[in-house]
Enzyme design. Structure first.
Site, PDB file in Angstrom:
ATOM      1  N   HIS A  42       0.977  -1.153  -0.106  1.00 59.06           N
ATOM      2  CA  HIS A  42       0.189   0.074  -0.174  1.00 59.06           C
ATOM      3  C   HIS A  42       0.940   1.302  -0.067  1.00 59.06           C
ATOM      4  O   HIS A  42       0.378   2.492  -0.409  1.00 59.06           O
ATOM      5  CB  HIS A  42      -1.042   0.047   1.222  1.00 59.06           C
ATOM      6  CG  HIS A  42      -0.370   0.427   2.324  1.00 59.06           C
ATOM      7  ND1 HIS A  42      -0.257  -0.531   3.676  1.00 59.06           N
ATOM      8  CD2 HIS A  42      -0.219   1.583   2.960  1.00 59.06           C
ATOM      9  CE1 HIS A  42       0.150   0.039   4.411  1.00 59.06           C
ATOM     10  NE2 HIS A  42       0.248   1.391   4.311  1.00 59.06           N
ATOM     11  N   ASP A  91      -0.617  -7.520   1.715  1.00 60.31           N
ATOM     12  CA  ASP A  91      -0.283  -6.316   1.816  1.00 60.31           C
ATOM     13  C   ASP A  91       1.288  -6.330   1.956  1.00 60.31           C
ATOM     14  O   ASP A  91       1.880  -6.298   3.163  1.00 60.31           O
ATOM     15  CB  ASP A  91      -0.831  -5.440   2.784  1.00 60.31           C
ATOM     16  CG  ASP A  91      -0.265  -3.851   2.641  1.00 60.31           C
ATOM     17  OD1 ASP A  91       0.144  -3.666   1.647  1.00 60.31           O
ATOM     18  OD2 ASP A  91      -0.534  -3.250   3.795  1.00 60.31           O
ATOM     19  N   SER A 184       4.179   2.020   8.144  1.00 57.39           N
ATOM     20  CA  SER A 184       3.911   1.000   7.358  1.00 57.39           C
ATOM     21  C   SER A 184       5.055   0.529   6.730  1.00 57.39           C
ATOM     22  O   SER A 184       6.061   1.343   6.126  1.00 57.39           O
ATOM     23  CB  SER A 184       2.784   1.653   6.409  1.00 57.39           C
ATOM     24  OG  SER A 184       1.723   1.551   6.852  1.00 57.39           O
ATOM     25  N   GLY A 185       5.204  -0.625   6.418  1.00 59.93           N
ATOM     26  CA  GLY A 185       6.109  -1.444   5.942  1.00 59.93           C
ATOM     27  C   GLY A 185       7.552  -1.654   6.737  1.00 59.93           C
ATOM     28  O   GLY A 185       8.336  -2.446   6.292  1.00 59.93           O
TER      29      GLY A 185
END
Lengths: 241, 376
Positions: A42, A91, A184-185
């Site tokens: 994402h 994801d 995120s990530g």
């Protein structure tokens, strides 16, 4: 990271920052090989062009370049073909760097789990990132200890979402330590025997982290994807070269 | 659009003609918001009555979580219908006109459900002032009111036998949410239109079977998916290719799987690790004639391993009762091949009568620098 603490430089040598101008840091990422980084799909929504990204390693303070810093351009972005934007499932994505990193004590890869290697609920692990702290965005890398939560218990926090076997949940019921926007990530890592840190999760989504209604963080379950990761690295290294 | 060219919200839509005003530029679009996919209308336009500019924004809005949760309290039968008329307002694709909910529908919803929100300290969405909606049968403006076949539950709900709606994530979660426990009945995969993994009882969608991605822990959903002829092998995506093309250095499968896992090491009784190539459904050892150290590095990297390899030349190969071997052809092109197995050929004598044994090490990973001691 909500409720965490500032990390000591070099403590998480696989942590990297996925950056794109003009905003700079966009997402976290994780070094898994000399030329390979994992992050979540994402992060690339609306910016699938590798040329607009760069990856920075070996830093603690986003605002201060360090002597250990290494920066690489992105050669290839491999999104998981089943990534579902609407429900944030599958994801995960792999990034191929334009050249190898130099492995130092400040820049070195994390271990990947095997498909069978699962992390049990109630295990304590760490999340790290430069994401929102609740009242501000930090410059220094933050870390927080979280407890793995079972998928059943996690589902009870998210009425409108389905928690799938591609996901992993972690955090405290009281929601004190949690990942947030900008994390995120980034990695959720757990220490394995012989002091080997292994990557079990990538920060993916959760409740709105600085609203009062808190719940656990939801992470991409890396064990589910290990075979796909190894396959993609093999294809891009040996068959597409 | 006061000019003949439309602002980008219209793109090059023919709906914007010379005489229309800027207001008329938003056009109808199909409803994609999952929550409202079972409405008696299929088109909407934005911004909606809550100020969301797109369906994506609506889908991640607070209201798109609030209303489905509120529906479970059974405060008003048509609350979900009203919620959808303001989240994805009805748009008439022929006239491009928006059709609002009737004021009575809004007033009924608010009157019966606002107090329920109040109990948990939440507020009714601010900008759903009912006076902005027309009275039913007032003058020339049509409005929406629920008729008998309106669905009370959204596609994201499960309808209890009693008629109440509970969120579908509550179905078969082991806790009864319907007064009549109907959400915990018929919980088998088949009843829910899913397929059951035999060993783990995990339910998966039928579309996930034989799609090249293993979903059951024992990967049974990806077994028996190919019907290859005797001289063919199945790719990971279940296509069939002639087995003589397997691991020959040329890609035959669309997903390249015929060139995966071609190089391994196999241990014999004396625990020597022979470099092994799997080609055309046969395993081969590698003759040592002309072997070079950089090929050991490449072989280890192909196996996902790293570190300096340990290469050993094992003599008296024939004694090892293994008849198949591959050779490095002497007139090999100098280009650096991307894989070891693409260099090797069958059918040549092994002059040295010896084969390659290889020991690779795992890439070092997951280690942190020790915390430095600093005197305080």
């Amino acid at each position: 990271i909500l409720g965490g603490r500032t990390s000591r430089p070099g403590r998480w040598p696989w942590q990297c920052s996925l950056q794109s101008e003009p905003s700079g840091h966009i997402c976290g990422c994780v070094l898994i090989g000399k030329k390979w980084v994992l992050t979540v799909a994402h992060c690339f929504e609306g910016r699938e062009n590798p040329a607009v990204w760069e990856v920075v390693f070996g830093i603690n303070n986003l605002d201060h370049p360090s002597v250990f810093m290494q920066t690489r351009m992105v050669k290839t972005i491999i999104l998981h073909p089943r990534y579902n934007r609407a429900v944030v499932d599958y994801d995960i994505s792999i990034v191929e760097l334009n050249e190898d990193i130099n492995e130092t004590s400040y820049v070195r890869p994390v271990c990947l789990p095997s498909r069978e290697q699962l992390v049990e609920p109630d295990t304590y692990c760490y999340i790290t990132g430069w994401g929102h702290m609740g009242n501000k965005m930090p410059f220094k890398l933050q870390e927080g200890e979280v407890r793995i939560i079972s998928l059943e218990q996690c589902q009870s926090y998210f009425d409108m979402k389905t928690i799938t076997t591609r996901m992993l949940c972690a955090g405290y019921e009281s929601g004190t330590v949690d990942s947030c926007m900008g994390d995120s990530g980034g990695p959720l890592v757990c220490e394995q025997p012989a002091g080997r840190w292994t990557l079990f999760g990538l920060t993916s989504w959760g409740s709105v982290c600085f609203s009062k209604v808190l719940g656990p963080g939801v992470y991409s379950n890396v064990s589910h994807f290990t075979e796909w990761i190894e396959r993609q690295i093999y294809i891009h290294t040996f068959l597409l070269g | 659009c006061t000019s003949t060219s439309c602002p980008d919200s219209c793109g090059n839509s023919s709906l914007c003609n010379v005489n229309s005003s800027r207001v008329n530029c938003s056009q109808c679009e199909p409803i994609t918001l999952e929550l409202c996919m079972n409405l008696p209308y299929n088109y909407t336009n934005f911004p909606n009555y809550l100020g969301h500019r797109t369906q994506k924004e609506a889908s991640i809005s607070w209201e798109s979580s609030l209303f489905p949760a509120l529906v479970q309290t059974n405060c008003y039968k048509y609350l979900m219908f009203f919620a959808c008329t303001i989240l994805v307002p009805k748009c008439n694709p022929q006239t491009n006109q928006r059709i609002p909910p009737c004021r009575a529908l809004c007033e009924q919803s608010k009157e019966r459900c606002e107090s329920v929100l109040g109990i948990v300290g939440l507020q009714w969405p601010e900008d759903t002032d009912c006076t902005q909606f027309p009275e039913e049968n007032s003058g020339n403006q049509t409005c929406l009111t629920p008729d008998e076949d309106v669905e009370e539950c959204s596609p994201s709900h499960f309808k209890c036998r009693s008629g109440r709606c509970v969120l579908s994530s509550r179905r078969c979660d082991g806790q009864a949410d319907c007064e009549d426990d109907s959400d915990e009945e018929n919980c088998g995969c088949k009843e829910r239109g899913l397929w059951e993994c035999p060993s783990s009882k995990l339910c998966i969608k039928y579309t996930m079977i034989c799609d090249g991605f293993p979903d059951c822990p024992d990967k049974v959903d990806e077994k028996n998916c190919s019907f290859c002829k005797k001289d063919e092998l199945a790719c990971a995506n279940h296509d069939c290719v002639p087995h003589k093309g397997w691991c020959d250095g040329q890609i035959d499968c669309a997903d390249k799987s015929d060139e995966w896992n071609c190089v391994t090491v196999s241990k014999n009784m004396s625990s020597l690790m022979f470099l092994t190539v799997h080609r055309s459904a046969t395993t081969y050892h590698v003759c040592a004639d002309g072997w070079e150290e950089n090929l050991s590095h490449l072989a280890c990297r192909q196996m996902g391993l790293g570190g300096p390899p340990v290469t050993e030349i094992v003599p008296d190969y024939k004694q090892l009762h293994h008849e198949n071997w591959l050779n490095l052809p002497s007139e090999r092109e100098s280009k650096n091949a991307s894989t070891v197995h693409s260099l090797l050929v069958a059918g040549l004598p092994c002059r040295s009568n010896s084969v390659i044994s290889l020991l690779c090490t795992k890439e070092d990973c997951g280690r942190r620098p020790a915390a430095r001691m600093s005197k305080r």
